[in-house]
Design an enzyme around this catalytic site. Structure first.
Site, PDB file in Angstrom:
ATOM      1  N   GLY A 156      68.570 -14.635  -3.935  1.00  0.00           N
ATOM      2  CA  GLY A 156      68.502 -13.458  -3.065  1.00  0.00           C
ATOM      3  C   GLY A 156      67.574 -13.612  -1.882  1.00  0.00           C
ATOM      4  O   GLY A 156      67.854 -13.127  -0.791  1.00  0.00           O
ATOM      5  N   GLU A 175      66.930 -16.648 -17.621  1.00  0.00           N
ATOM      6  CA  GLU A 175      67.053 -17.690 -16.599  1.00  0.00           C
ATOM      7  C   GLU A 175      66.314 -18.968 -16.980  1.00  0.00           C
ATOM      8  O   GLU A 175      65.208 -18.873 -17.527  1.00  0.00           O
ATOM      9  CB  GLU A 175      66.419 -17.170 -15.291  1.00  0.00           C
ATOM     10  CG  GLU A 175      67.403 -16.486 -14.399  1.00  0.00           C
ATOM     11  CD  GLU A 175      66.755 -15.975 -13.130  1.00  0.00           C
ATOM     12  OE1 GLU A 175      66.967 -14.803 -12.836  1.00  0.00           O
ATOM     13  OE2 GLU A 175      66.037 -16.739 -12.469  1.00  0.00           O
ATOM     14  N   ALA A 233      66.994  -7.918  -8.792  1.00  0.00           N
ATOM     15  CA  ALA A 233      65.570  -7.733  -9.107  1.00  0.00           C
ATOM     16  C   ALA A 233      65.152  -8.696 -10.218  1.00  0.00           C
ATOM     17  O   ALA A 233      64.680  -9.806  -9.940  1.00  0.00           O
ATOM     18  CB  ALA A 233      65.310  -6.280  -9.472  1.00  0.00           C
ATOM     19  N   ARG A 234      65.388  -8.299 -11.458  1.00  0.00           N
ATOM     20  CA  ARG A 234      65.115  -9.171 -12.597  1.00  0.00           C
ATOM     21  C   ARG A 234      66.147  -8.879 -13.680  1.00  0.00           C
ATOM     22  O   ARG A 234      66.507  -7.721 -13.927  1.00  0.00           O
ATOM     23  CB  ARG A 234      63.712  -8.915 -13.171  1.00  0.00           C
ATOM     24  CG  ARG A 234      62.564  -9.478 -12.357  1.00  0.00           C
ATOM     25  CD  ARG A 234      62.524 -11.018 -12.368  1.00  0.00           C
ATOM     26  NE  ARG A 234      61.389 -11.556 -11.644  1.00  0.00           N
ATOM     27  CZ  ARG A 234      61.385 -11.899 -10.347  1.00  0.00           C
ATOM     28  NH1 ARG A 234      62.478 -11.780  -9.615  1.00  0.00           N
ATOM     29  NH2 ARG A 234      60.282 -12.388  -9.791  1.00  0.00           N
ATOM     30  N   ARG A 241      59.703   6.014  -9.137  1.00  0.00           N
ATOM     31  CA  ARG A 241      58.575   6.681  -9.799  1.00  0.00           C
ATOM     32  C   ARG A 241      58.034   7.798  -8.920  1.00  0.00           C
ATOM     33  O   ARG A 241      57.698   8.871  -9.382  1.00  0.00           O
ATOM     34  CB  ARG A 241      57.458   5.669 -10.063  1.00  0.00           C
ATOM     35  CG  ARG A 241      57.594   4.988 -11.411  1.00  0.00           C
ATOM     36  CD  ARG A 241      56.501   3.991 -11.594  1.00  0.00           C
ATOM     37  NE  ARG A 241      56.418   3.140 -10.389  1.00  0.00           N
ATOM     38  CZ  ARG A 241      55.407   2.346 -10.115  1.00  0.00           C
ATOM     39  NH1 ARG A 241      54.395   2.272 -10.929  1.00  0.00           N
ATOM     40  NH2 ARG A 241      55.398   1.593  -9.031  1.00  0.00           N
ATOM     41  N   GLY A 299      61.295   0.836  -3.222  1.00  0.00           N
ATOM     42  CA  GLY A 299      60.156   0.208  -2.537  1.00  0.00           C
ATOM     43  C   GLY A 299      60.667  -0.426  -1.254  1.00  0.00           C
ATOM     44  O   GLY A 299      61.640   0.043  -0.652  1.00  0.00           O
ATOM     45  N   HIS A 352      69.903 -16.858  -8.631  1.00  0.00           N
ATOM     46  CA  HIS A 352      68.620 -16.310  -8.142  1.00  0.00           C
ATOM     47  C   HIS A 352      68.311 -16.823  -6.735  1.00  0.00           C
ATOM     48  O   HIS A 352      67.305 -17.508  -6.503  1.00  0.00           O
ATOM     49  CB  HIS A 352      67.481 -16.661  -9.110  1.00  0.00           C
ATOM     50  CG  HIS A 352      66.312 -15.729  -8.978  1.00  0.00           C
ATOM     51  ND1 HIS A 352      65.526 -15.334 -10.036  1.00  0.00           N
ATOM     52  CD2 HIS A 352      65.788 -15.090  -7.895  1.00  0.00           C
ATOM     53  CE1 HIS A 352      64.576 -14.513  -9.613  1.00  0.00           C
ATOM     54  NE2 HIS A 352      64.721 -14.347  -8.306  1.00  0.00           N
TER      55      HIS A 352
HETATM   56  C1  DGY Z   1      60.311 -13.125  -6.146  1.00  0.00           C
HETATM   57  O1  DGY Z   1      59.579 -13.604  -5.277  1.00  0.00           O
HETATM   58  O2  DGY Z   1      59.888 -12.471  -7.088  1.00  0.00           O
HETATM   59  C2  DGY Z   1      61.769 -13.331  -6.003  1.00  0.00           C
HETATM   60  O3  DGY Z   1      62.455 -13.009  -7.154  1.00  0.00           O
HETATM   61  C3  DGY Z   1      62.113 -14.724  -5.536  1.00  0.00           C
HETATM   62  O4  DGY Z   1      63.390 -14.636  -5.022  1.00  0.00           O
END
Ligand code: DGY
Length: 328
Positions: free
Chosen positions: A292, A272, A242-243, A181, A159, A290
């Site tokens: 990023g 987390e 990402a997660r 995808r 993305g 976290h």
């Molecule tokens: C979000 O906005 O989903 C990010 O993970 C925050 O850094």
């Protein structure tokens, strides 16, 4: 006649400039001491506000939404990911949900590259050596790491952020591969010189670095399962901004410990803010809290997006960053 301002509850402290503008526009209830909201506080907030401005640390599940009053018509999330919001429950109550895409793309991509360089080049180890007074001088075999140039990068989720990472990684001389995808438009694919893999398994087995950029959904929970992580080359690195839920952390720890994966750069974790303590003893891992997308410029832009979404909604327009209702 002056219009009544919508009651907006913001669950965490936002940059001053954002809070000030929101105070001018809305009947704002701020979280002055910036504590994470308890479930009771969330339930109380949704019971009598028009707009909730939560963030990823607020679990807006079915139970919380059951406490929502009739007034709650908009959840204007301060953040991109909406995996903490039960969208099915929100849809059932006809609540509109918005997020803040685009504005954190470049910062997150920068940090991805920082981790992608830092892990194989042993940046944290080197910095620590200096601080601990352990630097005894240069030698040909001192602090050897691994080169990125010429290596293959496999991006999971192409993305906005995945594409921004691809552009940067091209500049580092990496070959870009991706699994998504949907295949990219041929023009964009050509621009970033990317090779598309329909099969994630096939891609994983061939890459030198894997970087995760897909959203966390029920379909991507533990997408990098033990079986898939084991497909990666023992010399490969994993980067995740990402997660945490997308990666099976226990399996990752075992592979890293046993030398079946070269290293990992992680900015996100499955539980987390708790971090699996087994990561802490691993030298080949860099762990970040976290951060990023954590730039002041980005946070202000996120706030501006929240404001635009609320204003558009309250003026009877479709807010620009709609997650719900789904767009056909
Ligand atoms: C979000 O906005 O989903 C990010 O993970 C925050 O850094």
């Amino acid at each position: 006649m002056a219009r009544t301002k919508p009651k907006v509850v913001i669950t965490r402290k936002l940059p001053d400039v954002v809070e000030t503008r929101m105070m001018e526009l809305f009947d704002v209830h701020m979280n002055v001491d910036d504590h994470p909201f308890s479930r009771e506080e969330l339930a109380k907030a949704v019971a009598d506000c028009d707009v909730l401005v939560p963030n990823l640390t607020d679990l807006i599940d079915k139970d919380v939404l059951e406490s929502a009053g009739k007034r709650l018509k908009l959840i204007a999330n301060f953040g991109n990911g909406v995996d903490h919001i039960d969208l099915t429950a929100a849809q059932a109550r006809s609540i509109t949900v918005t997020n803040t895409p685009d504005v954190l793309t470049e910062d997150t991509a920068d940090m991805t590259m920082a981790l992608m360089v830092a892990v194989p080049r042993r940046l944290i180890e080197g910095a620590q050596m200096i601080r601990e007074g352990q630097f005894k001088g240069w030698s040909p075999t001192h602090m050897l790491g691994h080169r990125l140039h010429g290596k293959r990068l496999g991006i999971i989720g192409m993305g906005r952020i995945g594409t921004a990472v691809a552009r940067r990684a091209r500049g580092f001389g990496m070959a870009i591969h991706y699994h998504n995808r949907r295949r990219l438009h041929p023009e964009l694919e050509a621009e970033v010189e990317a090779t598309y893999w329909e099969s994630l398994d096939q891609m994983l087995a061939r890459m030198d670095v894997i970087s995760v950029h897909c959203p966390h959904t029920p379909a991507t929970f533990h997408l990098l399962s033990e079986r898939r992580l084991k497909l990666m080359k023992p010399t490969a690195y994993l980067v995740n901004l990402a997660r945490g839920e997308i990666v099976d952390e226990d399996a990752l720890i075992t592979l890293l410990k046993d030398g079946n994966l070269a290293g990992a750069g992680l900015d996100v974790f499955e539980h987390e803010p708790a971090v699996n303590s087994e990561f802490l003893s691993l030298k080949n891992v860099i762990l970040l809290p976290h951060m990023g997308s954590a730039t002041i410029e980005g946070r202000i832009s996120m706030g501006e997006k929240v404001i635009i979404n609320i204003r558009a909604f309250c003026d009877g327009h479709q807010p620009p960053d709609r997650v719900l209702p789904l767009q056909g």
